[in-house]
Design an enzyme around this catalytic site. Structure first.
Site, mmCIF file in Angstrom:
data_model
loop_
_atom_site.group_PDB
_atom_site.id
_atom_site.type_symbol
_atom_site.label_atom_id
_atom_site.label_comp_id
_atom_site.label_asym_id
_atom_site.label_seq_id
_atom_site.Cartn_x
_atom_site.Cartn_y
_atom_site.Cartn_z
ATOM 1 N N ASP A 140 7.147 -13.978 6.537
ATOM 2 C CA ASP A 140 6.062 -13.687 5.592
ATOM 3 C C ASP A 140 6.502 -13.936 4.150
ATOM 4 O OD1 ASP A 140 3.522 -12.907 4.866
ATOM 5 O OD2 ASP A 140 3.932 -10.760 4.959
ATOM 6 N N ASN A 150 -4.920 -15.058 11.344
ATOM 7 C CA ASN A 150 -4.788 -16.054 10.272
ATOM 8 C C ASN A 150 -5.966 -17.035 10.235
ATOM 9 O OD1 ASN A 150 -1.149 -16.189 10.546
ATOM 10 N ND2 ASN A 150 -2.398 -15.095 9.049
#
Ligand code: IPE
Ligand code: IPE
Ligand code: MG
Length: 252
Positions: free
Chosen positions: A26, A74
């Site tokens: 991330d 996502n």
């Protein structure tokens, strides 16, 4: 506790090295934003980190490495960013598959196939079948993956077996559920690392990480490197895993 739970399921490896490391990669977007660059620049740099960490895993003797590359959530990002992420996966597989195959790496994919474009599916299938007989390190790519969806799919398959009489409700135990997940045959992660300072799982390996150790690091994924990875493994090695029991006295 489920009486049928297999204690081997939670057994740690013989030495204190993690056998399976799973990483939530991330911070690509923030890395780019800090530099006034488009988010795509962060994703591209993130692929360089993937390359470095795959190689480092081999040096560190990690048997299984799982990388969270695209989550089922996502899809809520802009179309252009999704296309960029798909293009980068293709580029990574095309560029690195030969080297991984030569290094005896076996590639596995976890996640939903549904919704993925045909060219991505074909490329992933090719990579998986090319490396299927390799018996060195296993690289698991979590792509279009979400843990709750994975568990729901497993429950659906089990329900079908019960309905057809192939399975009795009493046969259902934790081991059987594990064996229906995308990760069947892959040991549970010993260590889960998340970069970028966020302290959450974001729907990653919820079932499998029941007894994992977690290491959250502030550094953004494009800045994560072999030495930061080594430090995370050291942190893991200094932890005491107990699996609900008492700490083993390794000194005697
Ligand atoms: C991780 O970086 C890559 C994916 C989730 C695909 P992000 O894109 O989430 O980066 P941040 O969190 O916005 O910085
Ligand atoms: C988790 O990161 C997913 C991947 C690394 C592929 P996100 O950036 O999508 O997670 P949230 O939205 O911050 O929880
Ligand atoms: Mg993020």
């Amino acid at each position: 506790m489920d009486k049928t739970a297999n204690p081997d399921h939670f057994k740690s490896s013989e030495d204190d090295n993690p056998r399976h490391v799973a990483i939530i990669m991330d911070g690509n977007g923030r890395w780019a934003e800090q530099r006034g660059l488009p988010r795509s620049a962060g994703h591209r740099r993130g692929v360089e980190t993937v390359r470095e960490i795959v190689r480092a895993s081999k040096d560190f003797g990690i048997e299984y490495l799982t990388l969270y590359s695209f989550s089922s959530e996502n899809w809520t990002r802009p179309k252009s960013e999704i296309s960029e992420l798909f293009a980068l996966l293709k580029l990574f597989v095309r560029r690195d598959l030969a080297e991984m195959h030569k290094s005896n790496v076996q590639l596995k994919i976890i996640g939903e196939r549904e919704g993925l474009p045909d060219d991505i599916l074909a490329l992933l299938d090719e990579a998986v079948s090319l490396t299927a007989n390799n018996d060195g390190q296993t690289l698991v790519i979590a792509f279009n993956y979400g843990s709750r969806g994975e568990i729901a799919s497993a429950a659906r398959r089990i329900a079908v077996k019960i309905k057809s009489g192939e399975l009795q409700p009493d046969d259902l135990d934790t081991e059987r559920i594990s064996n229906e997940l995308d990760t069947a045959g892959i040991p549970d992660p010993d260590l889960v690392i998340r970069t970028s300072g966020e302290i959450r799982l974001s729907n990653f390996l919820l079932w499998q990480s029941a007894y994992s150790e977690f290491v959250f690091v502030d550094c953004l994924w494009p800045d994560f490197d072999k030495s930061a990875y080594h430090a995370a493994i050291e942190t893991y090695r200094n932890r005491t895993r107990k699996f609900g029991g008492l700490a083993l006295d390794t000194g005697s």
